[in-house]
Design an enzyme around this catalytic site. Structure first.
Site, PDB file in Angstrom:
ATOM      1  N   GLY A  35      -6.849   4.933 -13.720  1.00  0.00           N
ATOM      2  CA  GLY A  35      -5.953   5.371 -14.778  1.00  0.00           C
ATOM      3  C   GLY A  35      -6.702   5.591 -16.068  1.00  0.00           C
ATOM      4  O   GLY A  35      -7.388   4.671 -16.534  1.00  0.00           O
ATOM      5  N   GLY A 111       2.033   0.861  -9.155  1.00  0.00           N
ATOM      6  CA  GLY A 111       2.935   1.316  -8.095  1.00  0.00           C
ATOM      7  C   GLY A 111       4.193   1.915  -8.682  1.00  0.00           C
ATOM      8  O   GLY A 111       4.359   1.961  -9.908  1.00  0.00           O
ATOM      9  N   CYS A 248      -1.344   1.877   1.471  1.00  0.00           N
ATOM     10  CA  CYS A 248      -1.530   3.331   1.284  1.00  0.00           C
ATOM     11  C   CYS A 248      -2.881   3.762   1.858  1.00  0.00           C
ATOM     12  O   CYS A 248      -3.935   3.344   1.371  1.00  0.00           O
ATOM     13  CB  CYS A 248      -1.482   3.624  -0.208  1.00  0.00           C
ATOM     14  SG  CYS A 248      -2.028   5.272  -0.647  1.00  0.00           S
ATOM     15  N   SER A 295     -15.131  11.743  -4.380  1.00  0.00           N
ATOM     16  CA  SER A 295     -14.585  11.168  -3.146  1.00  0.00           C
ATOM     17  C   SER A 295     -14.905  11.986  -1.898  1.00  0.00           C
ATOM     18  O   SER A 295     -14.610  11.550  -0.793  1.00  0.00           O
ATOM     19  CB  SER A 295     -13.083  10.939  -3.290  1.00  0.00           C
ATOM     20  OG  SER A 295     -12.484  12.041  -3.896  1.00  0.00           O
ATOM     21  N   ASP A 357     -14.108  17.958   1.081  1.00  0.00           N
ATOM     22  CA  ASP A 357     -13.301  17.400  -0.013  1.00  0.00           C
ATOM     23  C   ASP A 357     -12.261  16.467   0.597  1.00  0.00           C
ATOM     24  O   ASP A 357     -12.032  16.480   1.816  1.00  0.00           O
ATOM     25  CB  ASP A 357     -12.633  18.518  -0.828  1.00  0.00           C
ATOM     26  CG  ASP A 357     -12.279  18.070  -2.254  1.00  0.00           C
ATOM     27  OD1 ASP A 357     -12.445  16.884  -2.577  1.00  0.00           O
ATOM     28  OD2 ASP A 357     -11.840  18.928  -3.040  1.00  0.00           O
ATOM     29  N   ASP A 358     -11.625  15.650  -0.259  1.00  0.00           N
ATOM     30  CA  ASP A 358     -10.692  14.647   0.269  1.00  0.00           C
ATOM     31  C   ASP A 358      -9.310  15.215   0.562  1.00  0.00           C
ATOM     32  O   ASP A 358      -8.598  14.670   1.390  1.00  0.00           O
ATOM     33  CB  ASP A 358     -10.578  13.474  -0.708  1.00  0.00           C
ATOM     34  CG  ASP A 358     -10.276  13.958  -2.100  1.00  0.00           C
ATOM     35  OD1 ASP A 358      -9.112  14.284  -2.386  1.00  0.00           O
ATOM     36  OD2 ASP A 358     -11.214  14.053  -2.912  1.00  0.00           O
ATOM     37  N   CYS A 394       4.878  11.664  -2.779  1.00  0.00           N
ATOM     38  CA  CYS A 394       4.725  10.204  -2.691  1.00  0.00           C
ATOM     39  C   CYS A 394       5.667   9.556  -3.696  1.00  0.00           C
ATOM     40  O   CYS A 394       5.724   9.981  -4.843  1.00  0.00           O
ATOM     41  CB  CYS A 394       3.286   9.816  -3.023  1.00  0.00           C
ATOM     42  SG  CYS A 394       3.058   8.033  -3.200  1.00  0.00           S
ATOM     43  N   CYS A 443       0.680   3.220   5.277  1.00  0.00           N
ATOM     44  CA  CYS A 443       1.614   4.282   4.894  1.00  0.00           C
ATOM     45  C   CYS A 443       0.886   5.618   4.987  1.00  0.00           C
ATOM     46  O   CYS A 443      -0.258   5.737   4.542  1.00  0.00           O
ATOM     47  CB  CYS A 443       2.097   4.055   3.463  1.00  0.00           C
ATOM     48  SG  CYS A 443       3.148   5.424   2.866  1.00  0.00           S
ATOM     49  N   CYS A 446       3.036  10.796   2.942  1.00  0.00           N
ATOM     50  CA  CYS A 446       2.778  12.109   2.333  1.00  0.00           C
ATOM     51  C   CYS A 446       2.256  13.104   3.367  1.00  0.00           C
ATOM     52  O   CYS A 446       2.307  14.308   3.140  1.00  0.00           O
ATOM     53  CB  CYS A 446       1.820  11.981   1.149  1.00  0.00           C
ATOM     54  SG  CYS A 446       0.375  11.004   1.515  1.00  0.00           S
TER      55      CYS A 446
HETATM   56 FE1  SF4 Z   1      -0.234   6.589  -0.131  1.00  0.00          FE
HETATM   57 FE2  SF4 Z   1       0.760   8.893   0.728  1.00  0.00          FE
HETATM   58 FE3  SF4 Z   1       2.044   6.584   1.242  1.00  0.00          FE
HETATM   59 FE4  SF4 Z   1       1.944   7.562  -1.261  1.00  0.00          FE
HETATM   60  S1  SF4 Z   1       2.995   8.468   0.515  1.00  0.00           S
HETATM   61  S2  SF4 Z   1       1.609   5.434  -0.633  1.00  0.00           S
HETATM   62  S3  SF4 Z   1      -0.129   8.473  -1.303  1.00  0.00           S
HETATM   63  S4  SF4 Z   1      -0.011   7.235   1.987  1.00  0.00           S
END
Ligand code: SF4
Length: 473
Positions: A35, A111, A248, A295, A357-358, A394, A443, A446
């Site tokens: 950040g 978060g 995540c 990254s 790239d990521d 997200c 997770c 996205c």
């Molecule tokens: Fe991470 Fe994607 Fe889940 Fe958001 S939606 S927490 S960026 S994996």
């Protein structure tokens, strides 16, 4: 790549009065990548709070003079912020400080709550004076309200957790205690460690613990509350194992620093594995492998090792970019890429390149990077992406865009390749994500839309996405 992480949190607890402000300063410095909009430190000196917060990078906000104004103490909480909800202004700088009938509290949060709008609606209905858009203020309000009934601050936090849903890694302090909390899904990382003199450190990432000479003890368990006080540390686990673990996965791919270790997996190693998988799944005939800093570099190394194609430095990132160039917003995007990155002609001229790239969000930045390499004489560009295509927003603390802005929602992979000017394009297959960290509990909403929590309802979702697009203007 232009996704931003919401925040970094940091805390120090010592049995003695020490220079907790300086330790927090260096900790936040190590978390700066999480950040860059604002930062702050609150020091607790014998129950009295002293703070400094402002917009800007850690090194800009905490001049020698500002830091010297903060007294020594036995506790401090720090925060660096990239806003995904709430406007960018001084009022949203954290840690937030609250005075209440039973004392005081400073709270730092990483978060986004997925039920924030519902909670705020409910609080408005109960007549609470409540007009914030900040999730952290919502959490602070609920903890404070619970504190009126609860025998201790940790009981108030535990009671508040019954109402909260979504992503929250917290570091907060009262006059006498510091408390670290990770939400029951464990979306965002949060760890703790110790300095040689016994001082405890709480941090979003282990890189901040080691940066100040500490040793990582462990990650907090999802749902765990750790209380640091004069009596030692206590782990409370009444919220553990109540929800599926959903760290995540994008922390490993993009957000975290490669020298961090999250849940016993090195971020660097996870990225190298992604590159290795890309080389197996999408091989290319090329002369050199180049990563997009920062990254994409580790994954480029993995691709090179697996394919045998030499790795080289083909793009240089300007490390001295001012904050104005990395703040959110779409304006001047074209200039930003050129100012941020330049091509190494000697590496790329006349060469066929594998470019790693990521991720690709809207495609704008990727197109500009490809053009940068073409202008420097690259013959062919085979783009490989160390994550699956983004298809969904997200709701857990990052600004991954609303669906209509994500290029993978609008085009097929060959069409994206054409749009960004690459000869070929390959994404990390979604079924390979678990191989990055050798576990299935994460997770990936996205990428696949499989949200672990209820998502904001249509109206609230629209409000949320409106807020995101306002921030991105
Ligand atoms: Fe991470 Fe994607 Fe889940 Fe958001 S939606 S927490 S960026 S994996």
């Amino acid at each position: 790549m232009s996704i931003h992480e919401e925040c970094g949190v940091f805390g120090v607890f010592s049995q003695n009065t020490i220079d907790v402000a300086s330790l927090t300063y260096y900790g936040l410095f190590a978390l700066q990548h999480r950040g860059q909009e604002s930062c702050g430190i609150v020091v607790n000196d014998d129950g009295l709070f002293y703070s400094h917060k402002d917009l800007g990078l850690v090194s800009e906000v905490f001049t020698k003079e500002n830091l010297a104004k903060l007294p020594h103490g036995n506790m401090a909480v720090g925060h660096c912020r990239y806003g995904t909800t709430g406007a960018t202004n001084r009022n949203n700088c954290q840690p937030i400080e609250v005075n209440h009938q039973k004392g005081k509290m400073a709270i730092a949060h990483n978060g986004n709550l997925s039920n924030a709008a519902t909670l705020r609606d409910r609080l408005e209905l109960t007549g609470a004076i409540f007009h914030t858009t900040s999730d952290t203020e919502t959490i602070a309000y609920i903890v404070t309200r619970e504190r009126l009934m609860a025998p201790s601050i940790e009981d108030a936090v535990s009671a508040a957790m019954n109402s909260l849903d979504g992503a929250y890694s917290l570091c907060l302090m009262s006059s006498a205690k510091m408390i670290a909390v990770r939400d029951p899904y464990g979306f965002r990382p949060l760890c703790f460690g110790q300095l040689p003199d016994g001082t405890y450190i709480v941090a979003s990432e282990s890189c901040a613990v080691t940066a100040i000479g500490g040793t990582l003890i462990r990650e907090l368990e999802p749902g765990e509350i750790i209380v640091f006080s004069k009596d030692g540390i206590v782990s409370r686990r009444e919220h553990c194992n109540k929800k599926p673990k959903k760290l995540c996965i994008f922390e490993y791919i993009y957000f975290a620093r490669p020298d961090s270790i999250i849940e016993n997996v090195s971020v660097h190693t996870a990225r190298v594995r992604a590159g290795k998988i890309l080389a197996q799944r999408f091989p290319a005939n090329a002369d050199v492998v180049v990563g997009v800093p920062d990254s994409g570099l580790d994954a480029a190394l993995g691709f090179s090792r697996e394919s045998g194609i030499p790795y080289s430095i083909g793009l240089i990132k300007n490390k001295y970019i001012a904050r104005t160039f990395i703040s959110p917003g779409q304006s001047n995007r074209i200039d930003k890429v050129k100012i941020k990155l330049s091509a190494v002609e000697d590496t790329v001229k006349g060469k066929s390149i594998v470019l790693i790239d990521d991720s690709i969000v809207r495609g704008t930045t990727s197109g500009q990077i490809v053009k940068l390499l073409r202008d420097a004489g690259a013959k062919e560009i085979h783009m490989r992406i160390s994550s699956p295509p983004f298809l969904n927003p997200c709701y857990y603390g990052t600004d991954i865009d609303s669906k209509e802005h994500l290029i993978a929602n609008k085009m097929s992979i060959p069409e994206i390749a054409k749009a960004i000017g690459a000869d070929t394009l390959g994404y990390l297959p979604i079924e390979d994500l678990s191989k990055l960290i050798n576990c299935d509990n994460f997770c990936s909403a996205c990428f696949n839309g499989d949200y672990p929590t209820s998502v904001p309802t249509d109206t609230r979702k629209n409000k949320f996405e409106k807020r995101l697009s306002e921030i991105n203007k």
